[in-house]
Write an enzyme that holds these catalytic residues in place. Structure first.
Site, short mmCIF file in Angstrom:
data_model
loop_
_atom_site.label_atom_id
_atom_site.label_comp_id
_atom_site.label_asym_id
_atom_site.label_seq_id
_atom_site.Cartn_x
_atom_site.Cartn_y
_atom_site.Cartn_z
CB SER A 235 -0.97 -0.07 1.24
OG SER A 235 -1.80 -0.99 1.20
CG HIS B 2 -2.72 2.33 3.78
ND1 HIS B 2 -2.38 1.57 4.70
CD2 HIS B 2 -3.61 1.78 3.08
CE1 HIS B 2 -2.85 0.25 4.45
NE2 HIS B 2 -3.67 0.48 3.40
#
Length: 375
Positions: free
Chosen positions: A249, A314
């Site tokens: 991610s 993220h």
């Protein structure tokens, strides 16, 4: 256009039209040369060259601008020539052209997906040769899927692999107890918590990463991706000190964030179809994946006291995409080392990495953090 042809034109300009080596050629002589050899040139490059000649009010064209244009070298003179040509550019858009083959239509589609100016799109359309192919994104995707399938068979589960007590025993995930093993700050991208995690990441990685690599090349896209990956694991080690990290991610969010920011910054110039709807769908996919990661982080872990993997990677990827990534993708025709903003963000990123390294070396002991035992 082959290298031998543009080299032939360059030699003619220098020897016949600029015997005194002044570095400039008259626009009239330049137009005569284009009229003689125009049929051998790529049509869009001929269009830009004619527009460049029309745009020079002083009646002269810089010889080096022509050389850089023909050789596709990213440089300031290339950028100036492209911008000057684009202001004078006329004629039908690339989208109006008919009779294109499948591969040509794909290149045209990619050009409209990623480039905000018509002159850049036409230049890219004539220059792209599929050699090399977008190997970086394809290779990293194949490797991530292969590793996931290997552990899926070994752990006998595809959904929520992270619930297996043996999941973190792999040498790939980042774990705070094993933070001295430097490769884990990168290798965690090959492990995913489950097929739901892998699917969303691979979809965004391929749909965004492959077109970007076709336009900007493996070096630029690899730089954004790797910087996002490293920023993700370091951000976790600083802000969520007890949690492990898995998944790609960080790199994926760096690419997607950079691309979406580039679309917003060049909104009027981006001519991709349904751009508002597609941007909304990209944000929905990112939000769903981020929400899944947040839920999993606070879900009761399978092997306490070690928590489930962190979601902070993220956010590290997003920050890289909105800073370093935007600068890398912003100027298709300019070298990175000639962009002052690139060096500013790169220095900030390097400073962050150094601070995070010192944090990992000293902070855990100074703060007396109780790290869960290694799996």
């Amino acid at each position: 256009m082959t290298k031998s042809l543009w080299q032939k034109l360059a030699d003619l300009l220098e020897e016949k039209y600029d015997p005194e080596n002044s570095g400039f050629i008259s626009t009239e002589q330049f137009r005569d040369l284009l009229a003689t050899h125009g049929s051998e040139l790529d049509p869009h490059k001929l269009e830009v060259l004619l527009a460049l000649a029309d745009g020079n009010a002083d009646g002269k064209i810089c010889y080096q601008d022509f050389v850089n244009l023909m050789s596709n070298k990213r440089s300031n003179s290339f950028r100036r020539a492209i911008l000057q040509g684009s202001r004078q550019l006329k004629g039908c858009s690339l989208r109006d052209e008919v009779g294109l083959g499948l591969s040509q239509r794909l290149v045209r589609h990619v050009a409209y997906e990623t480039l905000p100016r018509e002159v850049d799109r036409k230049w890219y359309f004539d220059s792209y040769t599929y050699c090399p192919p977008p190997w970086f994104i394809l290779a990293i995707t194949i490797a991530e899927v292969a590793v996931f399938m290997y552990y899926g068979i070994q752990l006998d589960r595809l959904v929520l692999q992270v619930s297996s007590p043996s999941f973190l025993k792999s040498p790939l995930p980042y774990h705070p107890q094993l933070r001295s093993q430097a490769w884990r700050y990168f290798s965690y991208v090959f492990m995913h918590t489950g097929i739901e995690h892998l699917s969303l990441n691979m979809a965004m990685q391929l749909l965004v990463g492959v077109p970007l690599e076709m336009v900007h090349g493996a070096l630029r896209i690899g730089l954004i991706y790797v910087c996002g990956v490293l920023a993700g694991s370091l951000a976790v080690s600083v802000t969520d000190m007890m949690a492990p990290v898995v998944g790609s991610s960080g790199g994926v969010y760096a690419l997607v964030s950079a691309h979406l920011a580039n679309v917003v910054m060049n909104w009027s110039g981006m001519k991709c179809q349904f751009k508002l709807f597609r941007m909304a769908m990209a944000l929905v996919c990112m939000s769903v994946e981020f929400g899944r990661a947040v839920w999993l982080r606070f879900y009761p872990p399978a092997f306490p006291p070690c928590p489930n993997p962190s979601f902070v990677a993220h956010l590290g990827g997003v920050l890289v995409g909105l800073t370093l990534g935007v600068v890398v993708l912003q100027n298709y025709e300019q070298r990175l080392q000639e962009q002052s903003l690139f060096w500013i963000f790169f220095c900030v990123y390097t400073l962050f990495v150094l601070c995070a390294v010192f944090w990992n070396v000293f902070a855990y002991s100074l703060l007396d953090v109780r790290i869960p035992p290694a799996p």
